[in-house]
Design an enzyme around this catalytic site. Structure first.
Site, short mmCIF file in Angstrom:
data_model
loop_
_atom_site.label_atom_id
_atom_site.label_comp_id
_atom_site.label_asym_id
_atom_site.label_seq_id
_atom_site.Cartn_x
_atom_site.Cartn_y
_atom_site.Cartn_z
N HIS A 156 -11.47 5.24 11.60
CA HIS A 156 -10.82 4.82 10.37
C HIS A 156 -11.70 5.30 9.22
CE1 HIS A 156 -9.56 1.92 7.25
NE2 HIS A 156 -8.49 1.68 7.96
N ASP B 88 -17.51 -0.77 14.85
CA ASP B 88 -16.40 -1.20 14.02
C ASP B 88 -15.42 -1.92 14.95
OD1 ASP B 88 -14.01 -1.46 12.72
OD2 ASP B 88 -13.93 0.60 11.96
N GLN C 200 -10.37 -3.77 15.08
CA GLN C 200 -9.17 -3.87 15.91
C GLN C 200 -9.40 -4.69 17.18
OE1 GLN C 200 -6.15 -3.02 15.14
NE2 GLN C 200 -6.74 -2.13 13.17
N LYS D 85 -7.32 -9.47 10.09
CA LYS D 85 -6.72 -8.87 11.28
C LYS D 85 -6.77 -9.82 12.47
CE LYS D 85 -7.90 -4.17 9.94
NZ LYS D 85 -6.76 -3.41 9.41
N CYS E 47 -5.13 5.71 7.70
CA CYS E 47 -6.52 5.86 7.24
C CYS E 47 -7.36 6.64 8.24
CB CYS E 47 -7.17 4.51 6.97
SG CYS E 47 -6.40 3.61 5.64
C1 LIG Z 1 -10.66 0.36 12.97
C2 LIG Z 1 -10.67 -0.14 11.57
N1 LIG Z 1 -11.82 -0.11 10.87
C3 LIG Z 1 -11.88 -0.59 9.60
C4 LIG Z 1 -10.80 -1.11 8.98
C5 LIG Z 1 -10.93 -1.59 7.57
O1 LIG Z 1 -10.76 -2.97 7.48
P1 LIG Z 1 -10.58 -3.68 6.07
O2 LIG Z 1 -9.52 -2.92 5.35
O3 LIG Z 1 -10.20 -5.05 6.41
O4 LIG Z 1 -11.90 -3.59 5.36
C6 LIG Z 1 -9.58 -1.16 9.67
C7 LIG Z 1 -8.39 -1.75 9.07
O5 LIG Z 1 -7.54 -1.11 8.50
C8 LIG Z 1 -9.53 -0.67 11.00
O6 LIG Z 1 -8.39 -0.71 11.67
#
Ligand SMILES: Cc1ncc(COP(=O)(O)O)c(C=O)c1O
Ligand SMILES: Cc1ncc(COP(=O)(O)O)c(C=O)c1O
Lengths: 423, 147, 423, 147
Positions: free
Chosen positions: A135, A212, A215, A238, A376
Site C-alpha cells: 500500500h 504493516d 489488513q 479497519k 493505493c
Molecule cells: C495494507 C494497508 N496499509 C496501510 C493502510 C493505511 O491505513 P490508514 O489509511 O488507516 O492509515 C491501509 C489502508 O488503506 C492498508 O490496507
C-alpha cells in the site's frame, strides 16, 4: 443422531452470525432501493453498536483531557485511556504499555518509524526493503526518507499469482539492508505473506523489521512476541473501531532510541527555552491531546472481536472467501488479479474491456458496495498492466446470500454493457 | 439571450424529459452509455497530461476551443459512464457563448438521478470537467478576439 | 416600563443558557455526591448532544472510507467530509477549501508547519520568534526545527501582569526573524494578545506569521482574511467538537510551497518505485484515512456555536469572567497569576503555602473540576517563580451559581488546610 | 512469616479502620494531612533528581535503605496530601522485609476512598512511589549482604 446429519452439527453456528450482524446498524439499510451489501472492508469496516456506544458514553459522562488532571472526569478519562492501552498490549501480545503508541492511523505509525528510526539509522548507500505488494502507506514514507538520507529503496518482486516468494526475500535481504518493511496481508490482492518466516530471515541477518498489519487486525490474531517483529502498525477503523486512531507497536528497547518527531504537550519532561527533555515511553511519542474517544472506541472494538473469538472469525471468513471465489470464478468474463495460494478475504478482479469504475457504479445501483481503482497500490497495478480492479473484501458478518446477490448483480451489469448475451 | 442553438436550459429540460421516459436505472444507464457511444473522442496526441481532468477514477481528457464567441468541446474517457456524461456536457454546452456557459447552472445529473457523480471528492470527474469548461470559458471571455 | 427595571430587559437572556446547558449530557452528573461543576474548558470542552449525535449517525448510516469510492456510502461519507471542510472554510473566513487541512489537533498542525515550512525556510542564523506565553505545543516544535536547522529561538518577554507588550514584539521582529508564531489567547493566564496588530507588524517586515488559536475557537469569531495571517491552528475538542481532529489553515500560496511530511494514501498523484508526485491541496497534506467521524463532529460543533451566535457567547463569558474575578478576588489568600488587561475566560491563581495539587484535590471532592499544574507552559511558570497554578476556565454554559459554589468550596478547602480560621 | 513489626496486612486493616471512624471526606483528608505532618521529610541534599518520583504533579522524593533484611524509607513532598500518602506508605512498609513487600498488595487507598490517587496516568505519584519501593525491594533482595 449420527454424524451424517450435518444440520445438527452446524446448528450452533447459524445463529451466531445473524446475531453478530444485528449489532451493526449500518448494515440494515437500503441503498438505491436494494438492501445494502457491504463488501468494502479492506477500506474500512462497519462499527458494532458497542463501539459506537462506548464513544457516546465517553462523551456523555467521562469527557475530559487525560493525564495530569486531578479532577474526577480527568481521572476517569485517563483510566479509560490507559486501560485501552493495556488491552491493546494484551491484544497483540506485547509485553508492556511502553510498547504501544497511539497514533492517528497506520499511515501515521509507519511515517513515525520511517522518519524517526530512519533519520537515526539510514545513511547513503543503505537499503530499505519493501515488497511489490505494498500500500502507498508503506512505500511513500520510505521513498521520502530514502530521498533525505541517500538510502536506496528496493522492492521484492511480485510473481504473476500476486505472491512474493520467500526465496526472493532471502536473496534481497543482505548486508546493506537496514530495514525490511512489508504488509502481512495485501489490501489489493489479499495475499497473506509468511510474516513469521520473513521476520526470522531478516533478524538472522540483523535487519530491523516492520509489519504493516492494517489488513490483519480484524481477521487474524496477532502475537508480536511470537513474531519477534520490531515494529507493527495498524488502524482502528479497519477493525470495527473508529476513524482517527491507530497503533504503533515497537519493541521497548528500540522505541527507547527513537527521537520524537512531534513536540508539544504531554510528551515532555522538562521544558526550558534553551532545551527540552522528553517524558518516558509511551508518552514521549504521543504529543498533544490524543484521540481519547477514539482510543476508547478501539478498546471496545477489541472487546467485540475477542467476544466473537478468532477461530470462529477465521473459519467463517474462509468459508465466505471460498464461496465467493467459486461464484465469481463461474462468471467467464471475470479475470482474477492475483491468485495467491494463501489468501485473506479479499478478491480483486477485472473484466476485460470494461472499466472498473463502470462496473462499480452499476453494482452500486444494485446496492452493492465494493471498491474500484488502484487501491493505493499503483505500482502493483502497473505490474499487472492495469489501472485498477474491482475489489470485494469480506467480513465475518457477510453472508452467502450476499455473495449470490453479487453474482447476480455482476451478470446484470455485464449484460447492460453488452458483455453478456441477454437471456 | 442567445437564440441559436437552443438555450442550455431548454436542452437540459429536453434531456431530463428523455430520461424521464425510462423506467428504471437499467434503462437510464443503458441510454446514458448509448449517448456515450456517439461521442467522437480524442486522437491519441490530445490525450495529454494537460488535458487530463484531475479527480476522475476513469481517466477523462477534455479540450475546448472558442470560435466566434462560441465554445466547442471534445472529450474522451476509458469508461462508458464517463463517456455518457461527456455526451451530456457536449449536448448542453457545445456552441454556447462563454458568458452564457459561465451563467448556467448544470443541474441535469441531479434531475436524472446521477447526483452521486456530482459529489465532491475524487471518485469521479464531473466536477472536474465542469470546472475545466468554466475555466476555459472565462479564459475565452478574457481573450478579446473571441468576443 | 422604564429602564430602571432590568429584569425585563434581561428576560430573553435567561432561558438561553439554561436551554444550552441542557444540551450537554456530561454537565448533568454528580461527582463525589455534588453536582459537577466543570471549569476545565481550556483543557477540553464538553460536547453538546448534536455533536455526539452527528458522529453516531455517521457510524450508523454513512460509515465508509472517503474519496475514490464509487459506492453510495463512500459518496455520502465523502460529501459529508468535504462539506465539513467548506463549513470550516466559512467559519474562519478562509477563501477556499485548499486552505483548510484537517489534522489530528493543534499540536499536529503546528508541527506540520514547523517541519515543512521550517525545513524549507530556516537556516543557521535565522530567528524564530515566539512569546513567553506559549503552550509547549507552540514552543517545542520550534525548538526541534531550530536544532535541526541552526536557527535561533527568540522569546518576547512577558511582564508581571502576564502580558506581552507590542513594543517588545516590534523590537524583536527584525531582519533575521523568519516567522513569528504566537498564541492569540494564553491557555495558562487568559491573556488576549492583539493578534491583528502583531500580524500587521510582522508582515510589514516581510515575516511569516502563525497564530495558535487553540483557546480562541469556542469563544471568539475568527476571520483569517481580516487577520491576514499566514497560518492558524486549532483543535476541535476545545470547541465542543471531538478529540483527534484539528485544523491547519494556511494561505493557499504558502501551503502550495509546503513539501508533505507524511506520505501514504490519498496524498499522492502518481506513485512509481522511483518517484512519487503529490495530489493537489488540501489532499496533499492529508495522508491516510482521515478522522472522518471526527471531522463530521467538528462540523456539527461549528453549527452549534453558530446557532448560539458570537455576540451572546462573548457577552455571557465576559459576564461570567467578571463575576469570577470578583468572587475569587474577595478571598484574601488567593493570589492571581497574570492580571492581563485584556483577558479571556481563564483565571490562574495560587495560594501561597498551598500546593495547587492539594487545592485541586479538595475542590474535586466538592465536585469542582479545574486544572492544576503547569498547563503545558513550564517556562511561563518559571517566570512567575512557581511550579503551577490552579486554573479556572469558563464556557458560556457555566453559571453564576457555579462560581458561588467555587468560592464556597475554596474557602472550605483552605479552612481544611488551616489557611482560613474556622468560622 | 515476619512477626515483628506487625504484618502489612494488619497495619492496612488498622489504618482502614481508623479512617472508617471518620464521618466525611473533610475529616478523612484532615486526618490524612495530619498524618503527613509527622513525616520527617528529607534533607535538601537528598532532594535530587534521582530520588524524584516521576509522574507526580507535586514533586515527591523518596529514598530507601535496607538493613538486616528490613526496608526503611524516607520521603518528602511539596503537597500536604502527597505527604499524607507518604505517611501511609511508611506506616505500612517501614521495617518489613523486601520479600514481604514484594508480596504485599497495597490496597489501602482504595479502602479509604482515595482510589483516584492510584489511577494510571501522571497526575499523581502513588503508583510511582509504589513502583520505586518495589524496585528497591527487589534490588535489596538481589544483594546478598542484605539477606
Ligand atoms: C495494507 C494497508 N496499509 C496501510 C493502510 C493505511 O491505513 P490508514 O489509511 O488507516 O492509515 C491501509 C489502508 O488503506 C492498508 O490496507
Ligand atoms: C494555547 C494552546 N495551544 C496548543 C494546545 C494543544 O492543543 P492539542 O493538545 O489539542 O493539540 C493547547 C491545548 O492544550 C492550547 O491551549
Amino acid at each position: 443422531m449420527n454424524q451424517s446429519e450435518p444440520t445438527e452439527c452446524k446448528a450452533p453456528q447459524e445463529p451466531d452470525w445473524k446475531a453478530i450482524r444485528m449489532e451493526f446498524p449500518a448494515l440494515h439499510q437500503q441503498v438505491n432501493d436494494s438492501p445494502l451489501v457491504y463488501f468494502d472492508h479492506a477500506a474500512t469496516a462497519q462499527k458494532p453498536r458497542k463501539v459506537i456506544d462506548a464513544m457516546t458514553r465517553y462523551y456523555e459522562l467521562d469527557n475530559a483531557n487525560v493525564h495530569r488532571g486531578v479532577h474526577h472526569l480527568s481521572q476517569r478519562a485517563t483510566r479509560a485511556y490507559e486501560e485501552a492501552r493495556m488491552k491493546t498490549v494484551r491484544f497483540i501480545g506485547a509485553e508492556n504499555p511502553s510498547e504501544v503508541i497511539f497514533t492517528s492511523g497506520t499511515t501515521a505509525s509507519i511515517n513515525l518509524v520511517a522518519q524517526s528510526w530512519g533519520s537515526a539509522h539510514l545513511k547513503a548507500g543503505d537499503e530499505v526493503l519493501v515488497t511489490g505488494l505494498e500500500h502507498h502507506a508503506n512505500l511513500v514514507p520510505w521513498q521520502m526518507i530514502c530521498t533525505r538520507t541517500g538510502a536506496h529503496l528496493k522492492i521484492v518482486p511480485v510473481n504473476d499469482l500476486g505472491e512474493v516468494s520467500t526465496e526472493s526475500v532471502a536473496q534481497m535481504l543482505h548486508s546493506k539492508t537496514r530495514i525490511f518493511a512489508f504488509s502481512w496481508i495485501s489490501n489489493a490482492l489479499g495475499t497473506i505473506n509468511p510474516a513469521h518466516e520473513w521476520v526470522r530471515l531478516a533478524h538472522e541477518k540483523g535487519i530491523t523489521t516492520l509489519i504493516d498489519a492494517a489488513q490483519v487486525v480484524a481477521h487474524h490474531p496477532i502475537d508480536v512476541h511470537g513474531l519477534g517483529v520490531d515494529f507493527l502498525c495498524f488502524s482502528a477503523h479497519k477493525m470495527m473501531g473508529p476513524t482517527g486512531v491507530g497503533v504503533l507497536y515497537g519493541k521497548k528497547s528500540i522505541l527507547e532510541t527513537l527521537e520524537p518527531m512531534v513536540g508539544g504537550g504531554d510528551m515532555i519532561d522538562e521544558v526550558t527555552y534553551e532545551k527540552s527533555t522528553w517524558a518516558e515511553l509511551p508518552y514521549r511519542l504521543e504529543a498533544g491531546t490524543p484521540n481519547i474517544a477514539g482510543v476508547i472506541g478501539l478498546s471496545a472494538a477489541i472487546d467485540f472481536l475477542e467476544s466473537i473469538g478468532w477461530s470462529y472469525i477465521e473459519r467463517r471468513e474462509s468459508e465466505l472467501l471460498q464461496y465467493a471465489l467459486l461464484k465469481l470464478g463461474s462468471i467467464p468474463q471475470i479475470r482474477f488479479i492475483g491468485q495467491p495460494n494463501n489468501r485473506a478475504g479479499v478478491i480483486s478482479f477485472v473484466v476485460d474491456g470494461v472499466h472498473p469504475y463502470d462496473l462499480g457504479t452499476l453494482l452500486d445501483e444494485q446496492g452493492i458496495a465494493l471498491r474500484t481503482g488502484h487501491h493505493c497500490a499503483q505500482p502493483l497495478m502497473r505490474h499487472f498492466g492495469i489501472s485498477g480492479t474491482c475489489r470485494v473484501s469480506l467480513a465475518l458478518y457477510n453472508t452467502f446470500e450476499e455473495i449470490d446477490q453479487l453474482e447476480k448483480a455482476l451478470i446484470r451489469a455485464l449484460r447492460l454493457m453488452g458483455k453478456v448475451q441477454a437471456q | 439571450m442567445s437564440n441559436l442553438p437552443s438555450t442550455m436550459k431548454s436542452i437540459q429540460d429536453q434531456l431530463a424529459a428523455d430520461f424521464e421516459y425510462l423506467d428504471d436505472w437499467e434503462e437510464r444507464y443503458a441510454y446514458l452509455m448509448d449517448l456515450g457511444k456517439d461521442v467522437q473522442g480524442l486522437p491519441l496526441e490530445e490525450k495529454t497530461t494537460d488535458n487530463l481532468i484531475k479527480g476522475c477514477q476513469s481517466r477523462v481528457w477534455l479540450t475546448t476551443r472558442c470560435e466566434n464567441n462560441r465554445m466547442w468541446m471534445s472529450a474522451d474517457s476509458e469508461a462508458f459512464i464517463a463517456k455518457g456524461i461527456i455526451a451530456l456536457l457536449i449536448k448542453v454546452f457545445n456552441g454556447q457563448t462563454p458568458a452564457d456557459i459561465l451563467n448556467e447552472t448544470f443541474d441535469l445529473p441531479d434531475r436524472i438521478g446521477l447526483t452521486a457523480h456530482l459529489s465532491p471528492g475524487r471518485a469521479n470527474g464531473l466536477a472536474g470537467m465542469l470546472a475545466r469548461i468554466r475555466h476555459d470559458a472565462s479564459l475565452a471571455l478574457a481573450t478579446p478576439n473571441n468576443n
